[in-house]
Scaffold this motif. Structure first.
Motif, PDB file in Angstrom:
ATOM      1  N   PHE A   1      -5.149   8.041   5.309  1.00 30.60           N
ATOM      2  CA  PHE A   1      -4.169   7.877   3.918  1.00 30.60           C
ATOM      3  C   PHE A   1      -5.077   7.678   3.015  1.00 30.60           C
ATOM      4  O   PHE A   1      -5.100   8.643   1.991  1.00 30.60           O
ATOM      5  CB  PHE A   1      -3.226   7.064   3.956  1.00 30.60           C
ATOM      6  CG  PHE A   1      -1.844   7.109   4.935  1.00 30.60           C
ATOM      7  CD1 PHE A   1      -1.156   8.066   5.021  1.00 30.60           C
ATOM      8  CD2 PHE A   1      -1.390   6.264   5.699  1.00 30.60           C
ATOM      9  CE1 PHE A   1      -0.217   8.286   5.714  1.00 30.60           C
ATOM     10  CE2 PHE A   1      -0.322   5.912   6.600  1.00 30.60           C
ATOM     11  CZ  PHE A   1       0.281   7.234   6.636  1.00 30.60           C
ATOM     12  N   PRO A   2      -6.105   6.657   2.727  1.00 29.20           N
ATOM     13  CA  PRO A   2      -7.006   6.710   1.704  1.00 29.20           C
ATOM     14  C   PRO A   2      -7.706   8.065   1.454  1.00 29.20           C
ATOM     15  O   PRO A   2      -8.105   8.308   0.087  1.00 29.20           O
ATOM     16  CB  PRO A   2      -7.761   5.531   1.901  1.00 29.20           C
ATOM     17  CG  PRO A   2      -7.180   4.661   2.908  1.00 29.20           C
ATOM     18  CD  PRO A   2      -6.331   5.790   3.670  1.00 29.20           C
ATOM     19  N   SER A   3      -8.219   8.679   2.345  1.00 28.48           N
ATOM     20  CA  SER A   3      -8.907  10.127   2.142  1.00 28.48           C
ATOM     21  C   SER A   3      -8.191  11.055   1.690  1.00 28.48           C
ATOM     22  O   SER A   3      -8.702  11.765   0.761  1.00 28.48           O
ATOM     23  CB  SER A   3      -9.600  10.579   3.716  1.00 28.48           C
ATOM     24  OG  SER A   3     -10.431   9.384   4.277  1.00 28.48           O
ATOM     25  N   CYS A   4      -6.855  11.128   1.863  1.00 26.59           N
ATOM     26  CA  CYS A   4      -6.033  12.131   1.341  1.00 26.59           C
ATOM     27  C   CYS A   4      -5.740  11.542  -0.108  1.00 26.59           C
ATOM     28  O   CYS A   4      -5.662  12.503  -1.025  1.00 26.59           O
ATOM     29  CB  CYS A   4      -4.720  11.949   2.008  1.00 26.59           C
ATOM     30  SG  CYS A   4      -4.872  12.851   3.642  1.00 26.59           S
TER      31      CYS A   4
ATOM     32  N   PHE B   1       0.763  -1.231   0.021  1.00 27.82           N
ATOM     33  CA  PHE B   1       0.001  -0.144   0.080  1.00 27.82           C
ATOM     34  C   PHE B   1       0.796   1.127   0.029  1.00 27.82           C
ATOM     35  O   PHE B   1       0.548   2.171  -0.717  1.00 27.82           O
ATOM     36  CB  PHE B   1      -0.673   0.040   1.126  1.00 27.82           C
ATOM     37  CG  PHE B   1      -1.644   1.567   1.299  1.00 27.82           C
ATOM     38  CD1 PHE B   1      -2.820   1.579   0.423  1.00 27.82           C
ATOM     39  CD2 PHE B   1      -1.438   2.272   2.385  1.00 27.82           C
ATOM     40  CE1 PHE B   1      -3.176   3.077   0.573  1.00 27.82           C
ATOM     41  CE2 PHE B   1      -2.133   3.344   2.455  1.00 27.82           C
ATOM     42  CZ  PHE B   1      -2.998   3.691   1.428  1.00 27.82           C
ATOM     43  N   CYS B   2       1.885   1.345   0.911  1.00 30.15           N
ATOM     44  CA  CYS B   2       2.755   2.569   1.091  1.00 30.15           C
ATOM     45  C   CYS B   2       3.458   2.790  -0.330  1.00 30.15           C
ATOM     46  O   CYS B   2       3.672   3.966  -0.434  1.00 30.15           O
ATOM     47  CB  CYS B   2       3.510   2.329   2.254  1.00 30.15           C
ATOM     48  SG  CYS B   2       2.592   2.526   3.843  1.00 30.15           S
ATOM     49  N   CYS B   3       4.170   1.720  -0.920  1.00 34.29           N
ATOM     50  CA  CYS B   3       4.749   1.998  -2.135  1.00 34.29           C
ATOM     51  C   CYS B   3       3.747   2.382  -3.513  1.00 34.29           C
ATOM     52  O   CYS B   3       4.137   3.189  -4.077  1.00 34.29           O
ATOM     53  CB  CYS B   3       5.708   0.518  -2.347  1.00 34.29           C
ATOM     54  SG  CYS B   3       6.875   0.202  -1.179  1.00 34.29           S
ATOM     55  N   LEU B   4       2.692   1.728  -3.497  1.00 34.68           N
ATOM     56  CA  LEU B   4       1.857   2.412  -4.430  1.00 34.68           C
ATOM     57  C   LEU B   4       1.379   3.526  -4.091  1.00 34.68           C
ATOM     58  O   LEU B   4       1.236   4.568  -5.192  1.00 34.68           O
ATOM     59  CB  LEU B   4       0.537   1.375  -4.497  1.00 34.68           C
ATOM     60  CG  LEU B   4       0.885  -0.340  -5.245  1.00 34.68           C
ATOM     61  CD1 LEU B   4      -0.351  -1.058  -4.741  1.00 34.68           C
ATOM     62  CD2 LEU B   4       1.271   0.152  -6.546  1.00 34.68           C
ATOM     63  N   MET B   5       1.061   4.016  -2.995  1.00 38.75           N
ATOM     64  CA  MET B   5       0.810   5.434  -2.616  1.00 38.75           C
ATOM     65  C   MET B   5       1.703   6.347  -2.987  1.00 38.75           C
ATOM     66  O   MET B   5       1.551   7.375  -3.651  1.00 38.75           O
ATOM     67  CB  MET B   5       0.459   5.435  -1.324  1.00 38.75           C
ATOM     68  CG  MET B   5       0.125   6.589  -0.727  1.00 38.75           C
ATOM     69  SD  MET B   5      -0.625   7.015   1.029  1.00 38.75           S
ATOM     70  CE  MET B   5       0.730   6.067   1.972  1.00 38.75           C
TER      71      MET B   5
ATOM     72  N   PRO C   1      -8.205   2.843  -7.118  1.00 31.60           N
ATOM     73  CA  PRO C   1      -8.358   1.515  -6.328  1.00 31.60           C
ATOM     74  C   PRO C   1      -7.411   1.188  -5.342  1.00 31.60           C
ATOM     75  O   PRO C   1      -7.517   0.579  -4.284  1.00 31.60           O
ATOM     76  CB  PRO C   1      -7.911   0.480  -7.855  1.00 31.60           C
ATOM     77  CG  PRO C   1      -8.270   1.539  -8.763  1.00 31.60           C
ATOM     78  CD  PRO C   1      -8.088   2.825  -8.335  1.00 31.60           C
ATOM     79  N   VAL C   2      -6.268   2.073  -5.541  1.00 24.62           N
ATOM     80  CA  VAL C   2      -5.285   2.078  -4.254  1.00 24.62           C
ATOM     81  C   VAL C   2      -5.852   2.598  -2.959  1.00 24.62           C
ATOM     82  O   VAL C   2      -5.350   1.987  -1.851  1.00 24.62           O
ATOM     83  CB  VAL C   2      -3.824   2.424  -4.563  1.00 24.62           C
ATOM     84  CG1 VAL C   2      -2.766   2.537  -3.480  1.00 24.62           C
ATOM     85  CG2 VAL C   2      -3.284   2.101  -6.034  1.00 24.62           C
ATOM     86  N   ALA C   3      -6.425   3.586  -3.159  1.00 24.08           N
ATOM     87  CA  ALA C   3      -7.076   4.108  -1.748  1.00 24.08           C
ATOM     88  C   ALA C   3      -7.951   2.970  -1.396  1.00 24.08           C
ATOM     89  O   ALA C   3      -8.187   3.059   0.025  1.00 24.08           O
ATOM     90  CB  ALA C   3      -7.765   5.593  -2.115  1.00 24.08           C
ATOM     91  N   VAL C   4      -8.846   2.432  -2.296  1.00 21.73           N
ATOM     92  CA  VAL C   4      -9.870   1.522  -1.619  1.00 21.73           C
ATOM     93  C   VAL C   4      -9.354   0.306  -0.891  1.00 21.73           C
ATOM     94  O   VAL C   4      -9.701  -0.137   0.011  1.00 21.73           O
ATOM     95  CB  VAL C   4     -10.807   1.079  -2.778  1.00 21.73           C
ATOM     96  CG1 VAL C   4     -11.714  -0.011  -2.264  1.00 21.73           C
ATOM     97  CG2 VAL C   4     -11.652   2.042  -3.414  1.00 21.73           C
ATOM     98  N   TYR C   5      -7.882   0.010  -1.488  1.00 23.78           N
ATOM     99  CA  TYR C   5      -7.104  -1.108  -0.976  1.00 23.78           C
ATOM    100  C   TYR C   5      -6.703  -0.724   0.481  1.00 23.78           C
ATOM    101  O   TYR C   5      -6.736  -1.654   1.483  1.00 23.78           O
ATOM    102  CB  TYR C   5      -6.018  -1.596  -1.887  1.00 23.78           C
ATOM    103  CG  TYR C   5      -4.934  -2.458  -1.374  1.00 23.78           C
ATOM    104  CD1 TYR C   5      -5.042  -3.676  -1.049  1.00 23.78           C
ATOM    105  CD2 TYR C   5      -3.863  -1.909  -1.081  1.00 23.78           C
ATOM    106  CE1 TYR C   5      -4.256  -4.434  -0.583  1.00 23.78           C
ATOM    107  CE2 TYR C   5      -2.720  -2.797  -0.471  1.00 23.78           C
ATOM    108  CZ  TYR C   5      -3.008  -4.113  -0.202  1.00 23.78           C
ATOM    109  OH  TYR C   5      -2.196  -4.909   0.252  1.00 23.78           O
ATOM    110  N   GLY C   6      -6.267   0.402   0.490  1.00 27.34           N
ATOM    111  CA  GLY C   6      -5.712   0.813   1.938  1.00 27.34           C
ATOM    112  C   GLY C   6      -7.094   1.117   2.908  1.00 27.34           C
ATOM    113  O   GLY C   6      -6.668   0.580   4.125  1.00 27.34           O
TER     114      GLY C   6
END
Length: 480
Positions: free
Chosen positions: A95-98, A30-34, A200-205
């Motif tokens: 994190f996902p909200s941001c 998650f952090c790396c994709l973000m 999609p990354v935000a949803v995953y997190g």
């Protein structure tokens, strides 16, 4: 050695090994994709600028640098608030909200009609993106031990550099396949696509990020694994990070001053890469005309060097027991030599390319210096570690807000003579400050050993935890 073995660093306890595997998968992915998407967005502003945006929106002078400065101001303002927010809002929510907010703003950039439109959008976008870098370093320091932290910090930092590197190739592909589609220029499609792939990354997190050891509710961690995760890091006292007492405590230690100044200097040693000087050099080359594909693709070698350097130094300093200071000396050498050769050979294109590529190795400081701060502050209050990490980035960006305009404005291309001399100065300062910080760390560790109290789960000396006069549980401060 396989990738998992590389991450484990020789870990052998069965329960701990399984825990680390889970942490590596869910935290690092998650952090790396973000961070990858974060840097993809940042680098693509320059990619868009050199592939049509400048002409279409009528950029003049150093307006690109002004936009970068406005972004830096917003990013700086939000550093400490974003990290403190992690105390009050769970990271898997924050994190996902941001991410959703900055993804929407990225897509809105495609509708810009004037440089001032982008300036306004980037200011607010920066405030949401401010949560990513220092917030992740806080999370990594909360889960991983000193022997594990460097490599994870390195992989995280490398993911951002990958975003910078891949951004050029993405822009090249979009220009060749989508330029003019639905009446939109290729650079506008770039921002739309950036925003879409972030969602999609935000949803995953939101569903799978594990928060921190003491408040995690991750369904894939058993009760035993949660207890093990807590035992792996020192037990430290807590006090609210929003109080006058805490601020006085924070500024009475050497940690804040030394690490903030370290990162201020380090941030400016990255100026060749962060300001996209190679792309600007190519665009303003006195004798050669480069194609759009070349303008996008050739500079990708800079972050590629940065990825290799980051992983190399992160692994080496972990292997050597956390000697993060070695990177400070490498930066000093690199900055002086690359700048001096560019100054000495202003008309040699090969030397300019070679030096800008070599300068990409300075990116290694991102992983190692924040790992260094996490190492030293591991035995201090968590709130102090939070504020120091955020203040490091805040201080660096506060200086960079005007530094890039004064020394690396687009109107100084192709030679950036003033910037070369500035790089030599900050590189020398980096070597000196690294030596001073080493001395302070040595004195603090020596005093911890003399006090003879070891941290739970680490076997290393730390501070005495005792109630203060007001009855609040705190650690006796260690000051050099």
């Amino acid at each position: 050695m396989g990738f998992i073995e590389y991450l484990r660093g020789g870990q052998s306890a069965p329960g701990e090994r399984k825990l680390i595997q889970k942490l590596d998968f869910f935290i690092l992915t998650f952090c790396c994709l973000m961070y990858f998407l974060n840097y993809l967005d940042r680098s693509n502003l320059t990619n868009a600028y050199v592939t049509g945006m400048r002409e279409e929106l009528g950029f003049k002078g150093n307006q690109l640098n002004q936009i970068n400065t406005v972004f830096t101001v917003g990013y700086t303002i939000a550093q400490v608030p974003c990290n403190l927010a992690l105390y009050y809002v769970k990271p898997r929510i924050f994190f996902p909200s941001c991410m959703v907010a900055w993804a929407c703003l990225t897509m809105v950039t495609a509708a810009a009609q004037h440089p001032r439109d982008i300036m306004a959008i980037r200011f607010f976008q920066a405030m949401f993106e401010a949560s990513t870098f220092v917030g992740t370093h806080y999370i990594l320091g909360s889960w991983y031990t000193e022997k594990e932290l460097g490599k994870r910090s390195g992989i995280f930092t490398a993911s951002g550099l990958a975003g910078t590197m891949i951004g050029g190739f993405i822009q090249t592909g979009i220009n060749s396949s989508m330029d003019g589609r639905s009446g939109l220029s290729g650079w506008r499609w770039l921002f739309i696509i950036d925003g879409i792939i972030t969602m999609p990354v935000a949803v995953y997190g939101f569903f799978l990020f594990p928060d921190t050891p003491r408040n995690t509710t991750a369904p894939y961690l058993t009760a035993e694994e949660r207890a093990l995760a807590i035992s792996r890091v020192p037990e430290v006292s807590e006090r609210t990070p929003i109080s006058l007492r805490f601020l006085k405590y924070c500024f009475s230690t050497w940690y804040w001053y030394f690490f903030v100044i370290l990162w201020i200097i380090a941030g400016e040693t990255e100026s060749f890469s962060t300001n996209g000087l190679l792309a600007l050099y190519m665009q303003s080359h006195p004798t050669k005309n480069y194609t759009r594909a070349q303008l996008n693709n050739y500079p990708t070698g800079v972050p590629a060097v940065g990825i290799v350097s980051t992983l190399f130094w992160a692994t080496l300093t972990d292997y050597m027991g956390g000697k993060r200071y070695l990177v400070g000396y490498w930066i000093g050498i690199t900055g002086v030599i690359t700048s001096a050769l560019i100054l000495a050979y202003p008309n040699n294109t090969g030397i300019h390319f070679g030096m800008y590529y070599w300068a990409g190795s300075v990116y290694a400081c991102q992983a190692t210096f924040f790992a260094w701060a996490n190492d030293v502050l591991r035995y201090e209050e968590d709130s102090l570690r939070t504020v120091v990490l955020a203040s490091m980035n805040m201080g660096s960006n506060a200086i960079n807000a005007w530094w890039s305009i004064v020394f690396y404005g687009a109107n100084f291309a192709p030679y950036f003579t003033r910037g070369m001399w500035a790089m030599i100065a900050v590189s020398i300062a980096m070597a000196i400050w690294t030596a001073l910080l080493m001395l302070m760390q040595f004195r603090t560790e020596k005093r911890r050993q003399q006090e003879g109290v070891f941290a739970a789960g680490t076997g290393k000396d730390t501070d005495i935890i005792a109630p203060d006069q007001g009855g609040e549980v705190t650690r006796s401060d260690v000051k050099a």
